[in-house]
Design a protein around this motif. Structure first.
Motif, PDB file in Angstrom:
ATOM      1  N   VAL A  31       0.853  -1.191   0.000  1.00 46.04           N
ATOM      2  CA  VAL A  31       0.000   0.000   0.000  1.00 46.04           C
ATOM      3  C   VAL A  31       0.888   1.240   0.000  1.00 46.04           C
ATOM      4  CG1 VAL A  31      -1.780   1.291   1.239  1.00 46.04           C
ATOM      5  CG2 VAL A  31      -1.823  -1.217   1.239  1.00 46.04           C
ATOM      6  N   VAL A  32       0.660   2.131  -0.972  1.00 44.63           N
ATOM      7  CA  VAL A  32       1.475   3.342  -1.095  1.00 44.63           C
ATOM      8  C   VAL A  32       0.569   4.568  -1.113  1.00 44.63           C
ATOM      9  CG1 VAL A  32       3.208   4.578  -2.447  1.00 44.63           C
ATOM     10  CG2 VAL A  32       3.190   2.062  -2.440  1.00 44.63           C
ATOM     11  N   GLY A  33       0.914   5.548  -0.283  1.00 42.00           N
ATOM     12  CA  GLY A  33       0.145   6.785  -0.227  1.00 42.00           C
ATOM     13  C   GLY A  33       1.007   7.997  -0.501  1.00 42.00           C
ATOM     14  N   GLY A  34       0.413   9.002  -1.116  1.00 40.23           N
ATOM     15  CA  GLY A  34       1.096  10.264  -1.382  1.00 40.23           C
ATOM     16  C   GLY A  34       0.129  11.422  -1.178  1.00 40.23           C
ATOM     17  N   ILE A  35       0.585  12.619  -1.514  1.00 36.80           N
ATOM     18  CA  ILE A  35      -0.249  13.821  -1.394  1.00 36.80           C
ATOM     19  C   ILE A  35       0.057  14.753  -2.567  1.00 36.80           C
ATOM     20  CG2 ILE A  35      -0.682  15.929  -0.032  1.00 36.80           C
ATOM     21  CD1 ILE A  35       0.009  14.309   2.484  1.00 36.80           C
ATOM     22  N   ASP A  36      -0.970  15.325  -3.152  1.00 34.09           N
ATOM     23  CA  ASP A  36      -0.962  16.372  -4.170  1.00 34.09           C
ATOM     24  C   ASP A  36      -1.864  16.048  -5.353  1.00 34.09           C
ATOM     25  OD1 ASP A  36       0.681  18.133  -2.811  1.00 34.09           O
ATOM     26  OD2 ASP A  36       2.513  17.446  -3.800  1.00 34.09           O
ATOM     27  N   ALA A  37      -2.018  14.750  -5.697  1.00 39.19           N
ATOM     28  CA  ALA A  37      -2.815  14.350  -6.862  1.00 39.19           C
ATOM     29  C   ALA A  37      -2.293  14.983  -8.141  1.00 39.19           C
ATOM     30  CB  ALA A  37      -4.296  14.670  -6.650  1.00 39.19           C
ATOM     31  N   THR A  38      -0.969  14.893  -8.330  1.00 38.59           N
ATOM     32  CA  THR A  38      -0.366  15.364  -9.578  1.00 38.59           C
ATOM     33  C   THR A  38      -0.750  14.419 -10.713  1.00 38.59           C
ATOM     34  OG1 THR A  38       1.660  14.078  -9.252  1.00 38.59           O
ATOM     35  CG2 THR A  38       1.607  16.320  -8.331  1.00 38.59           C
ATOM     36  N   GLN A  39      -0.542  14.845 -11.936  1.00 40.99           N
ATOM     37  CA  GLN A  39      -0.873  14.004 -13.084  1.00 40.99           C
ATOM     38  C   GLN A  39      -0.077  12.697 -13.073  1.00 40.99           C
ATOM     39  OE1 GLN A  39      -3.299  14.323 -15.560  1.00 40.99           O
ATOM     40  NE2 GLN A  39      -4.014  15.833 -14.080  1.00 40.99           N
ATOM     41  N   ASP A  40       1.196  12.763 -12.719  1.00 38.77           N
ATOM     42  CA  ASP A  40       2.006  11.541 -12.650  1.00 38.77           C
ATOM     43  C   ASP A  40       1.472  10.596 -11.581  1.00 38.77           C
ATOM     44  OD1 ASP A  40       3.599  12.480 -14.657  1.00 38.77           O
ATOM     45  OD2 ASP A  40       5.350  12.916 -13.402  1.00 38.77           O
ATOM     46  N   ALA A  41       1.015  11.159 -10.476  1.00 37.71           N
ATOM     47  CA  ALA A  41       0.469  10.332  -9.398  1.00 37.71           C
ATOM     48  C   ALA A  41      -0.819   9.652  -9.831  1.00 37.71           C
ATOM     49  CB  ALA A  41       0.224  11.182  -8.166  1.00 37.71           C
ATOM     50  N   LEU A  42      -1.667  10.388 -10.528  1.00 39.02           N
ATOM     51  CA  LEU A  42      -2.923   9.812 -10.985  1.00 39.02           C
ATOM     52  C   LEU A  42      -2.672   8.711 -12.010  1.00 39.02           C
ATOM     53  CD1 LEU A  42      -5.108  13.043 -11.251  1.00 39.02           C
ATOM     54  CD2 LEU A  42      -4.967  11.410  -9.367  1.00 39.02           C
ATOM     55  N   ALA A  43      -1.647   8.890 -12.834  1.00 41.57           N
ATOM     56  CA  ALA A  43      -1.284   7.836 -13.789  1.00 41.57           C
ATOM     57  C   ALA A  43      -0.819   6.589 -13.049  1.00 41.57           C
ATOM     58  CB  ALA A  43      -0.195   8.338 -14.733  1.00 41.57           C
ATOM     59  N   ALA A  44      -0.058   6.793 -11.961  1.00 43.69           N
ATOM     60  CA  ALA A  44       0.403   5.660 -11.156  1.00 43.69           C
ATOM     61  C   ALA A  44      -0.777   4.968 -10.480  1.00 43.69           C
ATOM     62  CB  ALA A  44       1.407   6.142 -10.108  1.00 43.69           C
ATOM     63  N   MET A  45      -1.776   5.749 -10.092  1.00 52.57           N
ATOM     64  CA  MET A  45      -2.962   5.158  -9.477  1.00 52.57           C
ATOM     65  C   MET A  45      -3.740   4.338 -10.506  1.00 52.57           C
ATOM     66  SD  MET A  45      -5.979   7.015  -7.240  1.00 52.57           S
ATOM     67  CE  MET A  45      -4.909   7.228  -5.809  1.00 52.57           C
ATOM     68  N   GLN A  46      -3.872   4.857 -11.703  1.00 52.06           N
ATOM     69  CA  GLN A  46      -4.568   4.128 -12.753  1.00 52.06           C
ATOM     70  C   GLN A  46      -3.843   2.834 -13.107  1.00 52.06           C
ATOM     71  OE1 GLN A  46      -4.829   7.523 -15.574  1.00 52.06           O
ATOM     72  NE2 GLN A  46      -7.042   7.188 -15.571  1.00 52.06           N
ATOM     73  N   ALA A  47      -2.518   2.831 -12.922  1.00 54.04           N
ATOM     74  CA  ALA A  47      -1.722   1.636 -13.212  1.00 54.04           C
ATOM     75  C   ALA A  47      -1.760   0.634 -12.062  1.00 54.04           C
ATOM     76  CB  ALA A  47      -0.278   2.038 -13.508  1.00 54.04           C
ATOM     77  N   GLY A  48      -2.460   0.978 -10.978  1.00 59.21           N
ATOM     78  CA  GLY A  48      -2.572   0.080  -9.840  1.00 59.21           C
ATOM     79  C   GLY A  48      -1.369   0.097  -8.923  1.00 59.21           C
ATOM     80  N   GLU A  49      -0.565   1.169  -8.992  1.00 57.80           N
ATOM     81  CA  GLU A  49       0.666   1.248  -8.204  1.00 57.80           C
ATOM     82  C   GLU A  49       0.545   2.178  -7.001  1.00 57.80           C
ATOM     83  OE1 GLU A  49       3.369   0.563 -12.232  1.00 57.80           O
ATOM     84  OE2 GLU A  49       3.237   2.550 -11.301  1.00 57.80           O
ATOM     85  N   LEU A  50      -0.194   3.263  -7.137  1.00 56.08           N
ATOM     86  CA  LEU A  50      -0.427   4.203  -6.036  1.00 56.08           C
ATOM     87  C   LEU A  50      -1.850   3.995  -5.535  1.00 56.08           C
ATOM     88  CD1 LEU A  50       0.735   6.698  -4.460  1.00 56.08           C
ATOM     89  CD2 LEU A  50      -0.494   8.122  -6.117  1.00 56.08           C
ATOM     90  N   ASP A  51      -1.994   3.821  -4.232  1.00 59.30           N
ATOM     91  CA  ASP A  51      -3.299   3.496  -3.670  1.00 59.30           C
ATOM     92  C   ASP A  51      -4.070   4.708  -3.170  1.00 59.30           C
ATOM     93  OD1 ASP A  51      -3.163   0.344  -3.472  1.00 59.30           O
ATOM     94  OD2 ASP A  51      -1.223   1.107  -2.813  1.00 59.30           O
ATOM     95  N   VAL A  52      -3.340   5.715  -2.712  1.00 55.58           N
ATOM     96  CA  VAL A  52      -3.973   6.874  -2.075  1.00 55.58           C
ATOM     97  C   VAL A  52      -3.202   8.134  -2.447  1.00 55.58           C
ATOM     98  CG1 VAL A  52      -4.628   7.941   0.118  1.00 55.58           C
ATOM     99  CG2 VAL A  52      -4.528   5.442  -0.063  1.00 55.58           C
ATOM    100  N   THR A  53      -3.930   9.201  -2.743  1.00 51.74           N
ATOM    101  CA  THR A  53      -3.323  10.517  -2.783  1.00 51.74           C
ATOM    102  C   THR A  53      -4.356  11.514  -2.278  1.00 51.74           C
ATOM    103  OG1 THR A  53      -2.068  12.137  -4.101  1.00 51.74           O
ATOM    104  CG2 THR A  53      -3.929  11.055  -5.194  1.00 51.74           C
ATOM    105  N   VAL A  54      -3.941  12.743  -2.082  1.00 56.15           N
ATOM    106  CA  VAL A  54      -4.837  13.772  -1.560  1.00 56.15           C
ATOM    107  C   VAL A  54      -4.727  14.992  -2.470  1.00 56.15           C
ATOM    108  CG1 VAL A  54      -5.455  15.207   0.418  1.00 56.15           C
ATOM    109  CG2 VAL A  54      -4.510  12.915   0.790  1.00 56.15           C
TER     110      VAL A  54
END
Length: 315
Positions: free
Chosen positions: A245-268
């Motif tokens: 489980v990986v969490g971050g903060i900011d919801a940058t475009q790169d982060a959202l791409a990582a979330m769509q790829a199933g790699e990032l679980d949480v951002t803010v």
């Protein structure tokens, strides 16, 4: 009389269209940062949309350079100044310089240490960091408990620059969630170290942690860039990201791409464009002698795979 603190919505802040005669100097901590780039673009777009003249400069993460920029803005006769501080503990000198010249100043995104003693013509526009790390950590805990059925989990914590109030607060939020019993599992922090908001430094830090062979269940990072760096290291090490489980903060475009790829679980989601536009609007109002709340909060919002579609076009 100095205004007292209260949470104000962005909509209320943006109620008055700025006048075209104003000239605002903007000092950004650094241009080479994904989130701060969105913030800077938010300032520029609001300026362009309202025919405002803004001069945006890069402090290159140098406190002395940033103070020089502020003094140069004052000398050039700007109507107001916006500062995204390099070091939030070094803002008193900036406030003093602007106050001595009677030039309005607005801090944006990073909370100055002198926040409670700002002069009447200075303000702070940002999102309340108490909410950022809290939202992130509670959701990480929920995933462990509800989605994975765990009762206990071990995590690493990646901190931002220790001179930055946001890094200090976001890390404190993690501990507060644990200590207050808001975490749905018993959460153990194996180690916490700074990676200075940097993807590259986070990759190196995560690689070092992996080399210890310690068993862990997740990574809680103070921002998305470090979360992505951690993900890159874990993938290079052959870890199945579905098990971590990986969490971050900011919801940058790169982060959202990582979330769509199933790699990032949480951002803010931190509304960078909203903060930028809000800071410029506040600066212009102060330049015209209008009253502005000294602390204006643009709310954080939790982003997960379930609601990611609402945020793909925002930051």
């Amino acid at each position: 009389m100095k205004k007292t603190m209260f949470a104000a919505g962005l909509a209320a802040l943006m109620g008055t269209t700025a006048m075209a005669a104003e000239n605002v100097g903007v000092s950004m901590a650094k241009f080479d940062d994904n989130f701060l780039t969105v913030l800077r673009n938010g300032i520029q777009k609001y300026a362009d949309d309202n025919s405002i003249d803004v001069q945006i400069e890069d402090a290159q993460n140098d406190v002395a350079k940033q103070l020089d920029q502020i003094n140069n803005f004052i000398a050039s006769g700007v109507s107001a100044i916006i500062v995204n501080p390099v070091d939030t503990s070094a803002t008193q000198a900036m406030s003093d310089a602007a106050a001595a010249a009677n030039v309005p100043l607005v801090y944006v995104n990073r909370q100055p240490t002198n926040i409670d003693t700002l002069p009447d013509n200075q303000a702070f526009v940002a999102s309340n960091e108490v909410d950022s790390g809290t939202l992130e950590t509670i959701e990480v805990c929920r995933i462990f408990a509800e989605d994975q059925g765990k009762t206990e989990a071990n995590v690493y914590v990646m901190m931002g620059e220790l001179s930055n109030q946001a890094a200090v607060q976001r890390t404190a939020d993690i501990h507060d969630v644990i200590d207050s019993g808001k975490c749905a599992v018993k959460l153990n922090i194996i180690d916490e170290q700074t990676a200075n908001w940097s993807r590259e430094e986070a990759t190196n830090l995560m690689t070092n942690w992996l080399s210890t062979g310690a068993a862990f269940d997740g990574v809680i990072a103070n921002n998305d860039e470090m979360a992505i760096g951690a993900i890159q290291a874990m993938k290079a090490g052959g870890l199945d990201m579905a098990t971590v489980v990986v969490g971050g903060i900011d919801a940058t475009q790169d982060a959202l791409a990582a979330m769509q790829a199933g790699e990032l679980d949480v951002t803010v989601f931190q509304n960078a464009a909203g903060q930028g536009a809000g800071a410029l609007d506040a600066a212009l109002k102060l330049a015209k002698g209008e009253a502005v709340e000294q602390k204006v909060w643009v709310p954080f919002e939790l982003v997960t795979p379930k609601n990611i579609g609402d945020y793909l076009a925002k930051n």
